[in-house]
Design a protein around this motif. Structure first.
Motif, PDB file in Angstrom:
ATOM      1  N   GLU A  90      12.883   7.930  21.791  1.00 13.02           N
ATOM      2  CA  GLU A  90      14.073   8.343  22.539  1.00 13.02           C
ATOM      3  C   GLU A  90      14.556   7.192  23.414  1.00 13.02           C
ATOM      4  O   GLU A  90      13.810   6.673  24.254  1.00 13.02           O
ATOM      5  N   THR A  92      17.468   5.985  26.135  1.00 12.33           N
ATOM      6  CA  THR A  92      18.493   6.453  27.069  1.00 12.33           C
ATOM      7  C   THR A  92      19.024   5.253  27.843  1.00 12.33           C
ATOM      8  O   THR A  92      18.258   4.501  28.441  1.00 12.33           O
ATOM      9  N   TYR A  94      21.888   4.164  30.756  1.00 11.25           N
ATOM     10  CA  TYR A  94      22.767   4.683  31.798  1.00 11.25           C
ATOM     11  C   TYR A  94      23.891   3.689  32.081  1.00 11.25           C
ATOM     12  O   TYR A  94      23.642   2.554  32.493  1.00 11.25           O
ATOM     13  N   THR A  99      26.294   8.459  30.031  1.00 11.18           N
ATOM     14  CA  THR A  99      24.942   8.167  29.557  1.00 11.18           C
ATOM     15  C   THR A  99      24.906   8.258  28.030  1.00 11.18           C
ATOM     16  O   THR A  99      25.483   9.175  27.445  1.00 11.18           O
ATOM     17  N   GLN A 101      22.411   8.565  24.691  1.00 10.92           N
ATOM     18  CA  GLN A 101      21.058   8.908  24.262  1.00 10.92           C
ATOM     19  C   GLN A 101      20.956   8.835  22.740  1.00 10.92           C
ATOM     20  O   GLN A 101      21.853   9.286  22.027  1.00 10.92           O
TER      21      GLN A 101
END
Length: 255
Positions: A90, A92, A94, A99, A101
């Motif tokens: 995963e 992610t 910012y 955001t 993902q």
């Protein structure tokens, strides 16, 4: 002579103890296949998480019990195991106003042919019952493998999801400059521990654990940590011929 060659040579020696005899063990069962990685990496505005969860898979094989004394025996074997793991990657990131993902949920299925070479020591010996503690090396060869993976990507309110099934894994024996990231190693070596309960002088209930010493990848995918395979399970087997106490002759059949 190398240690492995010495052990293999011992397999062909006659047991020194009078009355001892070789027995063949045919067995099958299931185990929990998994990996060693569970990590999270934070770099600036990016987060990267890797989780490895187990899968239940079958195994079957044959081995020889070669007694050297009343308590010590050598057990070379040949085992098929369907190993693998479920990996979740995963990412992610910012940004100032949103955001992003990216999730990859991958299920690996790996078919291995293993050559375990174990030394067993009898902790308990009775008329029709024996408890054996064993340990040694496990040499495995990747026959074939594949994966199915699910991906989800989201950014600024848009979401994309899809399944990709039936992907074959690439494998190799040695890493070169042309080796692709994610290529898996054909050869794997590790340690194996086992506890075997022989009952009615014929049936064997076994608890075992295998632990690889090297990464499953010949070349790890970029930015990902190494994954070392683990395999813990149970098997039930039958001894052919009937397993007798070394040095005391064969125990009579239970009726």
């Amino acid at each position: 002579m190398r240690p492995l060659q010495l052990i293999l040579a011992l397999c062909f020696l006659q047991p020194a103890t009078a009355g001892a005899r070789l027995a063949w063990l045919v067995h099958g069962g299931a185990g929990m296949a998994y990996g060693s990685v569970n990590s999270r990496i934070d770099k600036g505005d990016a987060r990267y998480r890797v989780d490895i969860s187990p899968r239940i898979t079958p195994n079957a094989g044959i081995s020889a019990l070669i007694p050297f004394s009343s308590r010590l025996s050598l057990e070379p074997g040949l085992i098929y195991s369907r190993k693998g793991f479920r990996g979740i990657d995963e990412f992610t990131v910012y940004y100032t106003n949103h955001t992003r993902q990216i999730l990859f949920d991958t299920r690996y299925t790996l078919h291995y042919l293993s050559i375990p070479i174990q030394l067993n020591y009898a902790l308990l010996q009775q008329r029709n019952h024996t408890l054996l503690l064993g340990g040694g090396m496990n040499y495995a060869f990747l026959l074939s493998g594949g994966n199915d993976y699910f991906t989800r990507q989201s950014a600024q309110g848009d979401v994309y999801e899809d399944w990709f099934r039936g992907n074959k894994v690439s494998k190799g024996l040695m890493q070169t400059k042309n080796t692709y990231e994610g290529t898996m190693s054909v050869f794997d070596a590790g340690i194996r521990l086992q506890l075997s309960y022989v009952f009615r002088s014929r049936f064997v209930l076994r608890l075992f654990h295998e632990q690889s010493l090297y990464s499953v990848y010949l070349k790890e995918p970029g930015g990902r940590p190494a994954v070392r395979l683990r395999y813990t399970g149970l098997s039930l087997g039958v001894l052919l011929p009937q397993f007798g106490q070394p040095g005391k002759g064969s125990a009579p059949s239970s009726r």
